[in-house]
Design an enzyme around this catalytic site. Structure first.
Site, PDB file in Angstrom:
ATOM      1  N   LYS A 126      13.246 -35.117  64.802  1.00 54.80           N
ATOM      2  CA  LYS A 126      14.235 -33.783  64.469  1.00 54.80           C
ATOM      3  C   LYS A 126      12.962 -32.706  63.749  1.00 54.80           C
ATOM      4  CE  LYS A 126      16.966 -34.190  60.611  1.00 54.80           C
ATOM      5  NZ  LYS A 126      16.736 -32.845  60.048  1.00 54.80           N
ATOM      6  N   GLU A 128      13.519 -29.098  62.653  1.00 53.85           N
ATOM      7  CA  GLU A 128      13.913 -27.100  62.156  1.00 53.85           C
ATOM      8  C   GLU A 128      14.434 -26.174  63.102  1.00 53.85           C
ATOM      9  OE1 GLU A 128      13.905 -26.589  58.217  1.00 53.85           O
ATOM     10  OE2 GLU A 128      14.488 -28.696  57.299  1.00 53.85           O
ATOM     11  N   GLU A 191      23.661 -28.204  59.481  1.00 52.94           N
ATOM     12  CA  GLU A 191      24.104 -27.725  58.584  1.00 52.94           C
ATOM     13  C   GLU A 191      25.114 -27.082  57.965  1.00 52.94           C
ATOM     14  OE1 GLU A 191      20.023 -29.384  56.509  1.00 52.94           O
ATOM     15  OE2 GLU A 191      21.197 -28.934  54.363  1.00 52.94           O
TER      16      GLU A 191
HETATM   17  O1  KIV Z   1      16.297 -34.428  55.076  1.00 51.74           O
HETATM   18  C1  KIV Z   1      17.536 -34.964  55.038  1.00 51.74           C
HETATM   19  O2  KIV Z   1      17.540 -35.839  54.304  1.00 51.74           O
HETATM   20  C2  KIV Z   1      18.427 -34.092  56.515  1.00 51.74           C
HETATM   21  C3  KIV Z   1      19.879 -33.641  56.508  1.00 51.74           C
HETATM   22  C4  KIV Z   1      20.446 -32.852  56.289  1.00 51.74           C
HETATM   23  C5  KIV Z   1      20.403 -35.047  56.388  1.00 51.74           C
HETATM   24  O3  KIV Z   1      17.493 -33.450  56.976  1.00 51.74           O
END
Ligand code: KIV
Length: 274
Positions: A126, A128, A191
């Site tokens: 993931k 950002e 988010e």
């Molecule tokens: O690191 C995390 O827990 C996230 C949350 C937004 C789920 O990215």
């Protein structure tokens, strides 16, 4: 120490993949996602049927006790992700690219993402960002690594944002998600945005959207497990629903243990070797 084995451990479980999530979205089935940072938590969440486990850089806050996610390192993410990847038999496991692995040169992001997949048995990363990260997403996906984009409030940008809030218009937030999809992201995490933004993003992309504080008009929901089970004493954001109070249970168990030692009641005959 004995460890319980799930009842049907002999039966191979069908792994949730990027295709499963896309199918769930297309069929209108909601996707569930929670964070996990260690083996026993991942094992029980997997057994509960949660579709996606996220080894989030939130571990810097809820496990390590820091104020932001910024201190989580790549080595730490790999350490935690390896445990989660080993425990999860059905869930897809996504791992956060920690700060600044997703901000420096693109080849470094590709290398760090590859390291995560290679050393942890997890399935995706993931990252950002949206439009500003499109090129990076494209390069990581080209390397064979699925990317979940994270738009809306970006915790790694806390100091730029001036706190955990965002002041962006609907159009630019939608544009972020569209750019991430076009760059090859298999899903978009959204988010902390108003309900109409979550809805507009979900209607503008054809990949699954997973919300955290993004309202109900998204394809799935994610929460930080420590928030969900009440396992910290810190601040709880408005979007959290707490389903248990584990901190209270641990506190009561520890007090009861201490008192039974004080009274000379532990260990008893049952807990002693004759
Ligand atoms: O690191 C995390 O827990 C996230 C949350 C937004 C789920 O990215």
């Amino acid at each position: 120490m004995s460890r319980t084995v799930p009842a049907d451990s002999s039966k191979p479980l069908k792994r949730v993949t990027t295709r499963t999530l896309r199918r769930m979205r297309d069929e209108g089935r909601a996707i569930s996602m929670l964070t996990a940072y260690d083996f026993p938590t991942a094992e029980v969440l997997d057994e509960s049927g949660i579709d996606v486990l996220l080894v989030g850089d939130s571990l810097a806050m809820v496990v390590q006790g820091h104020e932001t996610t910024l201190s989580a390192t790549l080595d730490q993410m790999v350490y935690h992700a390896e445990m989660v990847g080993r425990a999860a038999r059905r869930a897809m496991v996504v791992v956060d690219l920690p700060f600044p692995e997703g901000q420096l040169e693109i080849c470094r992001s590709v290398e760090s993402s590859a390291r995560i997949l290679k050393e942890t048995n997890c399935h995706a990363v993931k990252l950002e960002g949206g439009a500003d990260q499109a090129q990076r997403i494209e390069q990581i996906v080209t390397a064979g690594i699925p990317v979940m984009a994270h738009v809306g409030l970006r915790p790694q940008n806390v100091h730029v944002q001036g706190g955990y809030r965002i002041e962006r218009d609907l159009e630019s937030l939608v544009a972020d998600a569209v750019a991430a999809e076009q760059a090859g992201a298999f899903a978009v995490l959204i988010e902390c945005v108003p309900v109409d933004v979550g809805k507009a993003i979900t209607e503008s992309v054809s990949v699954p959207t997973i919300g955290i504080g993004a309202g109900p008009h998204v394809n799935g929901q994610v929460l930080v497990t420590h928030d969900l089970i009440g396992f910290h004493s810190g601040y709880l954001p408005k979007f959290v629903r707490q389903y248990a109070n584990v901190r209270q249970s641990v506190l009561e168990a520890a007090i009861a243990y201490r008192q039974s030692i004080d009274r000379g009641e532990f260990p008893g005959e049952k807990e002693s070797f004759q």
